[in-house]
Each structure stands twice: as C-alpha cells, then as structure tokens.
Write a protein that holds these residues in place. Sequence first.
Motif: not given
Ligand code: ATP
Length: 423
Positions: A259, A269, A280
């Motif tokens: 993202g 991932e 993830a």
């Molecule tokens: P997703 O696609 O699930 O929204 P992301 O790409 O936004 O994830 P990252 O910013 O890469 O997530 O954050 C790393 C990890 O933090 C993710 O793989 C997930 O396990 C966790 N994570 C992200 N957003 C959330 C959330 N709102 N609540 C709980 N865990 C989260």
Amino acid sequence: MSNPIQAIRGMNDQLPDDLTCWQYLEQVASVVFKQFGYYEIRIPVVEKTELFARSIGQVTDIVEKEMYTFQDRNGDQLSLRPEATAGVVRAMLQHGLLHNAIQRVWYAGPMFRHERPQKGRYRQFHQIGVEAYGMAEADLDVEVISMTSQLWRKLGLTGVKLEINTLGSPESRVEYRDALVKYFQANRDSLDADSLRRLESNPLRILDSKDKAVIELNRVAPDIFDYLDSASREHFERVRLLLERLGIGYIRNPNLVRGLDYYSHTVFEWKTDKLGAQNAICGGGRYDGLVEKLGGRPTPAAGFAIGVERLIELLRIEQRCQNRERTDIYIVQTSESALEMGLSLAMKIRDVGISVISNIGSTGFKSQLKKADRSGAQLALIIGENELQTNSVTVKQLDSGKQFSVSTEKLLTEISSFLEQAE
Ligand code: ATP
Ligand code: MG
C-alpha cells in the motif's frame, strides 16, 4: 447512574488474560531481533501530518482516508501515526544516527488508521517491526525476511506463507507504469471507481485492488519483471537465490505492490489462510528513496511490520499461546500480629523471586481461604495463633488440599523446592 462510557469503535482493550499471549510474542520477538543485532527505538505516537504526507504519499489510502489528523491548540497540523517507518526515519535523521554504528532498529507499539472496523482490522492496532539503513545489497532484504521466518519458527507457527515481488528501481518503474496505464485504459470498463481514480494518480495500486472484476483483469496485466533494468533484475534474482539457499520457501506474486508509496525493489508479505479476509500478518520490503524524501542523504533501507492482533489471533488458532503464569502464593492471616508476620514474610519471599498476594482486609479465615482458591495461586500460607506461637507457617496446596507445617527458617527453601517441582 448514567450510562457507562464505552471505548471508541475499533479501539480495543487488552485485558490481563489477553496479554499473556501478547507479552509472550513481544518477548520472543525482542530476543530474535537482538540475536540479529537490532536495537529497540521508541518514537512518539503523534507527529506532524506533513511527515506522513511526504513519506507515505498523498495518493495512498492511508493519507487520503485513514489518518487521524487534527489541529492542536497551537494550530499545528498533527496526526496519530498510521505506521512507524516515517517516524523512525525522522528520528534517525534528527539524531544523526544514520551514518554511525546503529543502523538496525526495531520498534513495537500502537498505530492508528480510520478504517472500517472488522475482524483483524481495527482503528488502533499494533505493529512490531524492524528497519535497517545504509545497506543496498540484496543480502539485507534477505536478512529481514529471514528474521520473520526465524520468529515464526521460534513461535512454532506453521500456517504462514511468504509472497515476494519486486518493484524495481524508480527508473524501471516509469516504463512499467506506462505499460500498465495503457493496459488498464484499454480495459476501462472493468475498472471500479477506486481503480479509475488510481489510474491517474497511482496505477500500480490497481494491482492491489480487492474488486472482483479488477482482480480478474490483474491476472493478465503486464508483469513488472519484463520491465526491470538489469541491476534491478540481478537484485531480485539474488534475493531469490539466497532465500532458496536458506530454505525459506516463497511464491512470487506479481501483483504484490504493497500500500505504501515508498517501496522499491523487494516487497514481501506473509499470509495465512486461517484468518479469513484479513490474511496478511506481516508486510515489508526495501525503501531506498525514503530517507532522501525526508531530507536526508540518499540512504538505502529495508524493513517490515507485523500486525500484532492478527498474529496473536493466529497464535491462538494454532494453540501456540502460553497459559497465564499462576501466582505462586496467597497469604492468609487471621489476626493483627499474624498480619505483621505475613507482610514481612511476603517481602522476604518476593525477594527470592516468588510471587505473593497478601490478603487485604480483616475477613475471617474461611473467606480468606476462598479468596486464596479463587486467586489461582498454587500455595496458601496460613498464619494463625498456633503458627505465631510455634514460629511456623501452615502451607496448603490449593489444588489437592493437602497441607503441612513448616518452621519459618525452612520456609523459603521448602516453598522454593515445591514450586520448582510443580513447574
Ligand atoms: P491491509 O492490506 O490488510 O490493509 P496494509 O498493507 O495496509 O494491510 P501495512 O501498512 O503493510 O498493511 O501494515 C503491516 C501489517 O499491519 C499488515 O500486514 C497487517 O497485519 C497489519 N495491519 C495493517 N492495518 C491494520 C489494521 N487496521 N488493523 C489491524 N492490523 C493491521
Ligand atoms: Mg491497509
């Protein structure tokens, strides 16, 4: 009485029973990170909004729609951190740490994103992550991946799979971006509103779409691998080679783009099929451009962030959480003078590392024993008039109900050896 106030939606309390597993995870992670030569860093939960806008990128979900942003009393624009990488880079720059010995750090703590709360997706959630600076070689990408792999092994997790991809260098991405835009433009009719918007602003993110029609389209979209310059290709090949040498299995997912805007080269991932849609548990990769973007000298970097709530859920499902440690001892005392003896004994016992709950309040003997049972302690130490006179203590095993008398001199050794055997 007015209605009790509830927590904010998507922001969870972690109760004592939940925390056993959290503390276990945090403890194992900190040991693994230390074994790789990483040191902990702690940074504020609030930063200037500009830090996130500049680093994460204006046209990302996080900055566009998920940040908790507000003006403080001075009129400054601030945000609760949606992730920690930007803040860590800011701190490393601010304290001049990027060009001396400490180049490997880890962090843990709460992050905030205004998303739609659902299982595995919260508004306050927690991440544990690492960042490493100053190393451009593929070995570092593999180091951070192998740290996660080691962590899963230490935790006894089995149901996790590694996906990797490369985003190449910014230069090689330009041509790829053009090819993608052409492809998606030719298939505009299948794009949802979000993807149409991204087609202008950030076409790579379309690959990340969760829309059904777009997923279909992505299956045959141009692959970045065909657009890599030779250095980017070599970098990626080396990552793959080293992963294979280390026996870390992976699949290449050409649609894995992550993202955040600041990634380059390797992205990865860890996914599981045991958690439903929020699958993830960890994401990371290389972000060579970020330090410069935040005002530092060009400094290559890589890292990852683990989603703690999701990992905890997985640990529960795989029954890898440890049970809460029992308190060792509950002291029952039936008079003022017994209380004094009890309190001073309790201090001595705690000094040798044994946990003790002292009964509070002058309730009767029976009700104190009930409290001892309910406390979950292993042993009750009973001090009454008899015990005071004979300078002894009655030790009761709360599980079996067996009890015996021990002189106060021998008490420490007796209970220590009993508790050791019980372990
Ligand atoms: P997703 O696609 O699930 O929204 P992301 O790409 O936004 O994830 P990252 O910013 O890469 O997530 O954050 C790393 C990890 O933090 C993710 O793989 C997930 O396990 C966790 N994570 C992200 N957003 C959330 C959330 N709102 N609540 C709980 N865990 C989260
Ligand atoms: Mg997200």
